[in-house]
Enzyme design. Structure first.
Site, PDB file in Angstrom:
ATOM      1  N   GLU A  38       0.835  -1.208   0.000  1.00 40.36           N
ATOM      2  CA  GLU A  38       0.000   0.000   0.000  1.00 40.36           C
ATOM      3  C   GLU A  38       0.862   1.249   0.000  1.00 40.36           C
ATOM      4  O   GLU A  38       1.978   1.252   0.528  1.00 40.36           O
ATOM      5  CB  GLU A  38      -0.924  -0.006   1.236  1.00 40.36           C
ATOM      6  CG  GLU A  38      -2.041  -1.013   1.098  1.00 40.36           C
ATOM      7  CD  GLU A  38      -3.042  -0.940   2.241  1.00 40.36           C
ATOM      8  OE1 GLU A  38      -2.941  -0.048   3.108  1.00 40.36           O
ATOM      9  OE2 GLU A  38      -3.934  -1.813   2.269  1.00 40.36           O
ATOM     10  N   GLN A 104      -7.428   3.749 -22.644  1.00 45.58           N
ATOM     11  CA  GLN A 104      -8.506   2.735 -22.589  1.00 45.58           C
ATOM     12  C   GLN A 104      -9.845   3.452 -22.720  1.00 45.58           C
ATOM     13  O   GLN A 104     -10.660   3.474 -21.791  1.00 45.58           O
ATOM     14  CB  GLN A 104      -8.405   1.935 -21.297  1.00 45.58           C
ATOM     15  CG  GLN A 104      -7.090   1.173 -21.212  1.00 45.58           C
ATOM     16  CD  GLN A 104      -7.111   0.089 -20.161  1.00 45.58           C
ATOM     17  OE1 GLN A 104      -8.103  -0.597 -19.978  1.00 45.58           O
ATOM     18  NE2 GLN A 104      -5.999  -0.079 -19.462  1.00 45.58           N
ATOM     19  N   HIS A 137      -4.843  11.777 -24.662  1.00 47.45           N
ATOM     20  CA  HIS A 137      -4.938  10.879 -25.823  1.00 47.45           C
ATOM     21  C   HIS A 137      -6.242  11.082 -26.590  1.00 47.45           C
ATOM     22  O   HIS A 137      -6.242  11.174 -27.809  1.00 47.45           O
ATOM     23  CB  HIS A 137      -4.788   9.427 -25.358  1.00 47.45           C
ATOM     24  CG  HIS A 137      -4.859   8.460 -26.474  1.00 47.45           C
ATOM     25  ND1 HIS A 137      -3.899   8.420 -27.467  1.00 47.45           N
ATOM     26  CD2 HIS A 137      -5.769   7.510 -26.797  1.00 47.45           C
ATOM     27  CE1 HIS A 137      -4.231   7.493 -28.348  1.00 47.45           C
ATOM     28  NE2 HIS A 137      -5.356   6.931 -27.960  1.00 47.45           N
ATOM     29  N   ASP A 176       0.156   7.615 -37.568  1.00 48.52           N
ATOM     30  CA  ASP A 176      -1.165   7.009 -37.528  1.00 48.52           C
ATOM     31  C   ASP A 176      -2.121   7.983 -38.216  1.00 48.52           C
ATOM     32  O   ASP A 176      -2.131   9.171 -37.905  1.00 48.52           O
ATOM     33  CB  ASP A 176      -1.537   6.876 -36.036  1.00 48.52           C
ATOM     34  CG  ASP A 176      -2.818   6.116 -35.820  1.00 48.52           C
ATOM     35  OD1 ASP A 176      -3.498   5.822 -36.813  1.00 48.52           O
ATOM     36  OD2 ASP A 176      -3.113   5.830 -34.649  1.00 48.52           O
ATOM     37  N   LYS A 201      -1.218   2.878 -39.618  1.00 48.11           N
ATOM     38  CA  LYS A 201      -0.850   1.966 -38.523  1.00 48.11           C
ATOM     39  C   LYS A 201      -2.023   1.064 -38.163  1.00 48.11           C
ATOM     40  O   LYS A 201      -3.152   1.532 -38.069  1.00 48.11           O
ATOM     41  CB  LYS A 201      -0.458   2.811 -37.301  1.00 48.11           C
ATOM     42  CG  LYS A 201      -0.345   2.063 -35.984  1.00 48.11           C
ATOM     43  CD  LYS A 201       0.114   3.015 -34.888  1.00 48.11           C
ATOM     44  CE  LYS A 201      -0.294   2.578 -33.511  1.00 48.11           C
ATOM     45  NZ  LYS A 201       0.072   3.527 -32.456  1.00 48.11           N
ATOM     46  N   ARG A 203      -3.069  -1.946 -35.241  1.00 46.79           N
ATOM     47  CA  ARG A 203      -2.637  -2.672 -34.040  1.00 46.79           C
ATOM     48  C   ARG A 203      -3.532  -3.886 -33.865  1.00 46.79           C
ATOM     49  O   ARG A 203      -4.752  -3.770 -33.917  1.00 46.79           O
ATOM     50  CB  ARG A 203      -2.724  -1.755 -32.817  1.00 46.79           C
ATOM     51  CG  ARG A 203      -1.995  -2.308 -31.598  1.00 46.79           C
ATOM     52  CD  ARG A 203      -2.211  -1.432 -30.376  1.00 46.79           C
ATOM     53  NE  ARG A 203      -1.385  -0.241 -30.295  1.00 46.79           N
ATOM     54  CZ  ARG A 203      -0.170  -0.203 -29.763  1.00 46.79           C
ATOM     55  NH1 ARG A 203       0.382  -1.300 -29.296  1.00 46.79           N
ATOM     56  NH2 ARG A 203       0.502   0.928 -29.702  1.00 46.79           N
ATOM     57  N   GLY A 234       7.336   1.112 -29.966  1.00 47.39           N
ATOM     58  CA  GLY A 234       6.983   0.286 -31.125  1.00 47.39           C
ATOM     59  C   GLY A 234       6.473   1.133 -32.282  1.00 47.39           C
ATOM     60  O   GLY A 234       6.927   0.991 -33.424  1.00 47.39           O
TER      61      GLY A 234
HETATM   62  C1  R5P Z   1      -1.655   5.229 -29.438  1.00 53.17           C
HETATM   63  O1  R5P Z   1      -2.696   5.382 -30.074  1.00 53.17           O
HETATM   64  C2  R5P Z   1      -0.771   6.363 -29.028  1.00 53.17           C
HETATM   65  O2  R5P Z   1      -1.085   7.532 -29.704  1.00 53.17           O
HETATM   66  C3  R5P Z   1       0.688   5.999 -29.224  1.00 53.17           C
HETATM   67  O3  R5P Z   1       0.955   5.836 -30.602  1.00 53.17           O
HETATM   68  C4  R5P Z   1       1.038   4.734 -28.501  1.00 53.17           C
HETATM   69  O4  R5P Z   1       0.593   4.829 -27.177  1.00 53.17           O
HETATM   70  C5  R5P Z   1       2.512   4.469 -28.509  1.00 53.17           C
HETATM   71  O5  R5P Z   1       2.773   3.254 -27.868  1.00 53.17           O
HETATM   72  P1  R5P Z   1       4.076   2.423 -28.203  1.00 53.17           P
HETATM   73  O6  R5P Z   1       5.248   3.339 -28.007  1.00 53.17           O
HETATM   74  O7  R5P Z   1       4.087   1.283 -27.235  1.00 53.17           O
HETATM   75  O8  R5P Z   1       3.946   1.952 -29.619  1.00 53.17           O
END
Ligand code: R5P
Length: 300
Positions: A38, A104, A137, A176, A201, A203, A234
């Protein structure tokens, strides 16, 4: 009204800088983890009555780091809010540059939770007065909030920094298609005619694996690849690799929240990135651009 700033454990440099810019006193915290896991935190003051009836700004980003994960950072934030509420302050303003769980924000697979909303509902339950985040985000999740919410834009200060490094013949590339509007706005800070392009992109929702495609004409161009978050690197490393294969000269990898998890640094540099640039939303070695001025301007 007299203001005080509480410097959260995750945002020590940024918190002090903001307090100095606003010329207000700052209070740090004493924090630890109990043997059962905790979190414990207390405001580091002897006479808590100094905060009674005052306006309190709490600065705490909630990104993961080597010493604490984002769950711990959120709990620390809630403990700080509760501590000042118990004392009886007049107003509570949260500055949370990186708000955890906001990725999320959608349901991709059956049985999932839209947990971004729940985090905002938890903040609502604390009855704070104002929340400031930076380049969240998905800004739409802030609609869940019942108090004033401001999403601060860090694009200008990131662009100013990249320009100061001598970048020229710039093309801004979005990793993206979904982030193309943000990249267009970002490109304007480099000049009216700076071109913007994007990669496609995808995923895999089960494995999280990314595939990226695109072929751009980037010969002899300095390329700025901008994203809101670099987590494992990534996305960024894949975009850099394609940019390199498309003839790019220098490649700048810029993100508001450069979490730099796992092998992110290696992946980005090995793919051909020349510079990684983040803000002090996340306190690490790539936090080259401070949000202190832009946040202070909002708080004045
Ligand atoms: C996802 O939609 C975000 O905008 C980033 O592209 C993502 O969080 C990047 O994550 P990572 O560095 O693990 O690819």
């Amino acid at each position: 009204m007299q203001k005080y700033l509480i410097v959260g454990p995750a945002s020590q440099m940024l918190g002090v800088k903001i307090a100095n810019k606003l010329s207000i006193p700052h209070i740090n915290t004493e924090f630890k983890r109990f043997p059962d896991g905790e979190n414990y935190l207390r405001l580091n003051l002897e006479d808590e009555t100094i905060l009674e009836g005052k306006e309190i700004i709490i600065v705490q980003s909630t990104g993961p780091s080597a010493s604490r994960d984002q769950n711990a950072r959120l709990i620390e934030l809630f403990i700080m809010i509760d501590a000042v509420k118990r004392i009886g302050v007049a107003k509570i303003i949260l500055v949370v540059p990186y708000l955890a769980y906001t990725r999320q924000d959608k349901i991709f697979r059956p049985g999932e939770s839209e947990f971004a909303k729940v985090v905002l509902q938890m903040i609502n339950s604390m009855e704070i007065d104002e929340l400031f985040v930076v380049d969240i985000h998905n800004p739409a999740v802030l609609e869940e909030l019942t108090c004033k919410a401001v999403n601060i834009d860090s694009m200008k200060i990131l662009a100013d920094y990249i320009k100061s490094l001598g970048a020229k013949d710039i093309v801004v590339v979005s990793p993206d298609k979904g982030a193309i509007e943000r990249s267009k706005a970002f490109a304007k800070h480099f000049g009216e005619d700076v071109p913007v392009d994007f990669f496609e992109k995808k995923r895999d929702v089960k494995t999280g694996d990314i595939t990226m495609s695109g072929k751009l004409s980037l010969k002899n161009k300095d390329v700025v690849i901008a994203d809101d978050i670099i987590a494992t690197g990534g996305t960024m490393s894949k975009a850099i690799k394609i940019a390199k294969d498309s003839g790019a000269n220098k490649i700048y990898a810029a993100a508001t929240h450069a979490l730099m998890l796992q092998n992110a640094k290696y992946r980005i540099l090995a793919a051909g990135g020349d510079e990684i640039i983040g803000t002090d939303s996340i306190d690490n070695e790539v936090s080259k651009v401070s949000l202190a001025n832009v946040i202070s301007d909002y708080l004045k």
